[in-house]
Design an enzyme around this catalytic site. Structure first.
Site, PDB file in Angstrom:
ATOM      1  N   LYS A   1       3.258  -8.743 -12.914  1.00  0.00           N
ATOM      2  CA  LYS A   1       2.915  -8.844 -11.490  1.00  0.00           C
ATOM      3  C   LYS A   1       3.254 -10.273 -11.102  1.00  0.00           C
ATOM      4  O   LYS A   1       2.600 -11.228 -11.550  1.00  0.00           O
ATOM      5  CB  LYS A   1       1.437  -8.533 -11.260  1.00  0.00           C
ATOM      6  CG  LYS A   1       0.990  -8.647  -9.811  1.00  0.00           C
ATOM      7  CD  LYS A   1       1.498  -7.519  -8.927  1.00  0.00           C
ATOM      8  CE  LYS A   1       0.988  -7.681  -7.499  1.00  0.00           C
ATOM      9  NZ  LYS A   1       1.431  -6.601  -6.607  1.00  0.00           N
TER      10      LYS A   1
ATOM     11  N   THR B   1      -2.153 -11.238  -4.944  1.00  0.00           N
ATOM     12  CA  THR B   1      -2.984 -11.770  -3.863  1.00  0.00           C
ATOM     13  C   THR B   1      -4.096 -10.774  -3.536  1.00  0.00           C
ATOM     14  O   THR B   1      -4.003  -9.584  -3.836  1.00  0.00           O
ATOM     15  CB  THR B   1      -2.177 -12.059  -2.577  1.00  0.00           C
ATOM     16  OG1 THR B   1      -1.687 -10.820  -2.042  1.00  0.00           O
ATOM     17  CG2 THR B   1      -1.026 -12.998  -2.859  1.00  0.00           C
TER      18      THR B   1
ATOM     19  N   GLU C   1       0.810  -1.237   0.000  1.00  0.00           N
ATOM     20  CA  GLU C   1       0.000   0.000   0.000  1.00  0.00           C
ATOM     21  C   GLU C   1       0.834   1.275   0.000  1.00  0.00           C
ATOM     22  O   GLU C   1       0.338   2.325   0.405  1.00  0.00           O
ATOM     23  CB  GLU C   1      -0.969   0.018   1.191  1.00  0.00           C
ATOM     24  CG  GLU C   1      -1.999  -1.097   1.182  1.00  0.00           C
ATOM     25  CD  GLU C   1      -3.191  -0.809   0.285  1.00  0.00           C
ATOM     26  OE1 GLU C   1      -3.827   0.233   0.451  1.00  0.00           O
ATOM     27  OE2 GLU C   1      -3.460  -1.625  -0.608  1.00  0.00           O
ATOM     28  N   VAL C   2       2.078   1.182  -0.418  1.00  0.00           N
ATOM     29  CA  VAL C   2       2.885   2.409  -0.485  1.00  0.00           C
ATOM     30  C   VAL C   2       2.788   3.101  -1.839  1.00  0.00           C
ATOM     31  O   VAL C   2       3.269   4.224  -1.996  1.00  0.00           O
ATOM     32  CB  VAL C   2       4.386   2.175  -0.163  1.00  0.00           C
ATOM     33  CG1 VAL C   2       4.572   1.793   1.291  1.00  0.00           C
ATOM     34  CG2 VAL C   2       5.006   1.194  -1.102  1.00  0.00           C
ATOM     35  N   GLY C   3       2.180   2.398  -2.798  1.00  0.00           N
ATOM     36  CA  GLY C   3       2.014   3.006  -4.113  1.00  0.00           C
ATOM     37  C   GLY C   3       2.860   2.377  -5.207  1.00  0.00           C
ATOM     38  O   GLY C   3       3.116   3.014  -6.235  1.00  0.00           O
TER      39      GLY C   3
ATOM     40  N   PRO D   1       1.975  12.440  -6.977  1.00  0.00           N
ATOM     41  CA  PRO D   1       1.053  13.166  -6.098  1.00  0.00           C
ATOM     42  C   PRO D   1      -0.061  12.273  -5.567  1.00  0.00           C
ATOM     43  O   PRO D   1      -0.586  11.418  -6.290  1.00  0.00           O
ATOM     44  CB  PRO D   1       0.491  14.273  -7.009  1.00  0.00           C
ATOM     45  CG  PRO D   1       1.480  14.420  -8.111  1.00  0.00           C
ATOM     46  CD  PRO D   1       2.071  13.051  -8.320  1.00  0.00           C
ATOM     47  N   ALA D   2      -0.430  12.481  -4.312  1.00  0.00           N
ATOM     48  CA  ALA D   2      -1.554  11.741  -3.738  1.00  0.00           C
ATOM     49  C   ALA D   2      -2.797  11.989  -4.586  1.00  0.00           C
ATOM     50  O   ALA D   2      -3.026  13.108  -5.061  1.00  0.00           O
ATOM     51  CB  ALA D   2      -1.793  12.199  -2.306  1.00  0.00           C
TER      52      ALA D   2
ATOM     53  N   GLU E   1       6.567  -5.969 -10.757  1.00  0.00           N
ATOM     54  CA  GLU E   1       6.071  -5.513  -9.451  1.00  0.00           C
ATOM     55  C   GLU E   1       5.934  -6.701  -8.520  1.00  0.00           C
ATOM     56  O   GLU E   1       5.344  -7.729  -8.867  1.00  0.00           O
ATOM     57  CB  GLU E   1       4.715  -4.794  -9.578  1.00  0.00           C
ATOM     58  CG  GLU E   1       4.250  -4.282  -8.212  1.00  0.00           C
ATOM     59  CD  GLU E   1       2.851  -3.673  -8.183  1.00  0.00           C
ATOM     60  OE1 GLU E   1       2.313  -3.313  -9.237  1.00  0.00           O
ATOM     61  OE2 GLU E   1       2.312  -3.578  -7.061  1.00  0.00           O
ATOM     62  N   GLY E   2       6.467  -6.533  -7.313  1.00  0.00           N
ATOM     63  CA  GLY E   2       6.341  -7.588  -6.309  1.00  0.00           C
ATOM     64  C   GLY E   2       5.013  -7.506  -5.587  1.00  0.00           C
ATOM     65  O   GLY E   2       4.036  -6.932  -6.082  1.00  0.00           O
TER      66      GLY E   2
HETATM   67  N1  LIG Z   1      -0.359   8.524  -5.651  1.00  0.00           N
HETATM   68  C1  LIG Z   1      -1.513   7.915  -5.355  1.00  0.00           C
HETATM   69  N2  LIG Z   1      -2.679   8.436  -5.747  1.00  0.00           N
HETATM   70  C2  LIG Z   1      -3.833   7.840  -5.441  1.00  0.00           C
HETATM   71  N3  LIG Z   1      -3.958   6.717  -4.766  1.00  0.00           N
HETATM   72  C3  LIG Z   1      -2.848   6.156  -4.360  1.00  0.00           C
HETATM   73  C4  LIG Z   1      -1.557   6.702  -4.636  1.00  0.00           C
HETATM   74  N4  LIG Z   1      -0.638   5.888  -4.100  1.00  0.00           N
HETATM   75  C5  LIG Z   1      -1.344   4.904  -3.539  1.00  0.00           C
HETATM   76  N5  LIG Z   1      -2.663   5.053  -3.686  1.00  0.00           N
HETATM   77  C6  LIG Z   1      -3.732   4.197  -3.185  1.00  0.00           C
HETATM   78  O1  LIG Z   1      -3.206   3.537  -2.106  1.00  0.00           O
HETATM   79  C7  LIG Z   1      -3.467   2.163  -2.200  1.00  0.00           C
HETATM   80  C8  LIG Z   1      -2.197   1.397  -2.340  1.00  0.00           C
HETATM   81  O2  LIG Z   1      -1.568   1.738  -3.539  1.00  0.00           O
HETATM   82  P1  LIG Z   1      -0.947   0.602  -4.434  1.00  0.00           P
HETATM   83  O3  LIG Z   1      -2.006  -0.350  -4.859  1.00  0.00           O
HETATM   84  O4  LIG Z   1      -0.167   1.264  -5.525  1.00  0.00           O
HETATM   85  O5  LIG Z   1       0.000  -0.096  -3.367  1.00  0.00           O
HETATM   86  P2  LIG Z   1       1.035  -1.222  -3.617  1.00  0.00           P
HETATM   87  O6  LIG Z   1       2.300  -0.741  -2.993  1.00  0.00           O
HETATM   88  O7  LIG Z   1       1.086  -1.510  -5.059  1.00  0.00           O
HETATM   89  O8  LIG Z   1       0.478  -2.445  -2.780  1.00  0.00           O
HETATM   90  P3  LIG Z   1       0.524  -4.020  -3.074  1.00  0.00           P
HETATM   91  O9  LIG Z   1       1.536  -4.558  -2.148  1.00  0.00           O
HETATM   92  O10 LIG Z   1      -0.846  -4.463  -2.760  1.00  0.00           O
HETATM   93  O11 LIG Z   1       0.866  -4.234  -4.500  1.00  0.00           O
HETATM   94  C9  LIG Z   1      -4.392   1.943  -3.343  1.00  0.00           C
HETATM   95  O12 LIG Z   1      -5.700   1.935  -2.831  1.00  0.00           O
HETATM   96  C10 LIG Z   1      -4.144   3.143  -4.201  1.00  0.00           C
HETATM   97  O13 LIG Z   1      -5.322   3.530  -4.876  1.00  0.00           O
HETATM   98  C1  LIG Z   2      -2.735  -8.171  -0.180  1.00  0.00           C
HETATM   99  C2  LIG Z   2      -1.748  -7.042  -0.367  1.00  0.00           C
HETATM  100  N1  LIG Z   2      -2.378  -5.965  -1.103  1.00  0.00           N
HETATM  101  C3  LIG Z   2      -0.480  -7.507  -1.100  1.00  0.00           C
HETATM  102  N2  LIG Z   2      -0.839  -8.017  -2.407  1.00  0.00           N
HETATM  103  C4  LIG Z   2       0.300  -8.519  -0.289  1.00  0.00           C
HETATM  104  C5  LIG Z   2       1.015  -7.889   0.864  1.00  0.00           C
HETATM  105  C6  LIG Z   2       1.765  -8.877   1.720  1.00  0.00           C
HETATM  106  C7  LIG Z   2       2.448  -8.219   2.897  1.00  0.00           C
HETATM  107  C8  LIG Z   2       3.016  -9.209   3.866  1.00  0.00           C
HETATM  108  C9  LIG Z   2       3.741  -8.552   5.014  1.00  0.00           C
HETATM  109  O1  LIG Z   2       4.733  -7.849   4.804  1.00  0.00           O
HETATM  110  O2  LIG Z   2       3.322  -8.716   6.161  1.00  0.00           O
HETATM  111 MG   LIG Z   3       0.456  -3.048  -6.080  1.00  0.00          MG
END
Ligand SMILES: Nc1ncnc2c1ncn2[C@@H]1O[C@H](COP(=O)(O)OP(=O)(O)OP(=O)(O)O)[C@@H](O)[C@H]1O
Ligand SMILES: C[C@H](N)[C@H](N)CCCCCC(=O)O
Ligand SMILES: [Mg+2]
Length: 241
Positions: free
Chosen positions: A37, A41, A12-14, A200-201, A109-110
């Site tokens: 990807k 999950t 969820e860091v983006g 940007p957010a 992407e991990g």
């Molecule tokens: N710059 C951004 N603008 C809008 N939404 C964002 C932004 N960055 C992250 N988000 C939101 O935050 C959440 C997490 O972003 P994202 O899916 O890119 O995370 P991730 O790091 O890819 O996570 P994962 O481990 O699940 O792949 C999502 O709901 C996404 O819509």
């Molecule tokens: C479901 C989630 N959005 C990701 N696809 C998987 C994130 C696993 C994180 C595990 C951890 O670090 O505890």
């Molecule tokens: Mg992701």
């Protein structure tokens, strides 16, 4: 090999939105792009996963996903609980290498952060990056708490002899607080890696046309897919942690 591995300091860091921004920037520069990807999950069959989200935002990219498990867990755990075969790092590397023969740029992407396990043997995205000798981009959070997780990730990459391409802030707030503003200097300082941009957010909510027009302005020019491997050789930077 034109592969860039995109990890983050956590889930969820983006990562997905940054992957989309890099893909859009490379497409705008006329390059063909594939997005892999490694393991998806928390998404049911038929639902759009991260690769589909990248294609929606960035445009015409080849998408690939090696496995999908419905529970929102680390891939190794989700695979075990589903009674299904896990994804192994060598499979990620082989899929990326194949895509690299057909595209100018492959973005991998991990799932979650760097050491999230893909299989019961403890295989991770870091292992796949090592097999590929691919540079790794680290997506970070903007605010308080990011210095620790980002430095830990940088140290782990360097301890494995991997190339840390740089950092991108996944979600830069419209009104950054003191910690976020200080982190613009502190993140590159503690990692000795360049800050290569910030998204940007709210950018994921832009229309695809606006996302594609804006994305190249969020990232350093070197993230347009034009780099050679040497551009990201920071693992032996003087004084690196
Ligand atoms: N710059 C951004 N603008 C809008 N939404 C964002 C932004 N960055 C992250 N988000 C939101 O935050 C959440 C997490 O972003 P994202 O899916 O890119 O995370 P991730 O790091 O890819 O996570 P994962 O481990 O699940 O792949 C999502 O709901 C996404 O819509
Ligand atoms: C479901 C989630 N959005 C990701 N696809 C998987 C994130 C696993 C994180 C595990 C951890 O670090 O505890
Ligand atoms: Mg992701």
């Amino acid at each position: 090999m034109p592969v860039l591995v995109i990890t983050g300091t956590g889930t969820e860091v983006g990562k997905t939105v940054v992957t989309a921004a890099v893909a859009a920037t490379a497409l705008a520069a006329g390059r063909s792009v594939a997005v892999l990807k490694a393991a998806q999950t928390g998404v049911l069959p038929g639902e759009p996963g991260d690769a589909a989200e990248v294609a929606r935002l960035a445009g015409p990219v080849t998408t690939a996903e090696l496995a999908r498990y419905p529970e929102p867990l680390a891939p190794a755990t989700a695979a075990r609980r589903a009674g299904r075969a896990p994804v192994h790092p060598h499979e990620v590397a082989e899929a990326a290498a194949k895509l690299a023969t057909e595209h100018d740029l492959v973005l991998v992407e991990g799932a979650g952060g760097l050491l999230v396990r893909f299989d019961a043997a403890g295989g991770t995205l870091a292992d796949a990056a090592g097999l590929l000798s691919a540079p790794v981009l680290v997506v970070t959070a903007a605010g308080l708490g990011t210095l620790n997780t980002t430095e830990l990730t940088a140290r782990e990459l360097r301890s494995r002899g991997l190339d840390l391409a740089g950092l991108v802030i996944g979600s830069w707030p419209a009104e950054p607080d003191l910690a976020a503003r200080c982190n613009l200097a502190d993140l590159p300082d503690v990692t000795r890696a360049p800050l290569l941009g910030s998204v940007p957010a709210g950018s994921a909510a832009l229309s695809p046309a606006r996302f594609r027009a804006a994305a190249p302005h969020w990232l350093a020019p070197r993230l347009d897919g034009s780099w050679d491997v040497e551009a990201f050789r920071t693992r032996e930077a003087p004084g690196a942690p």
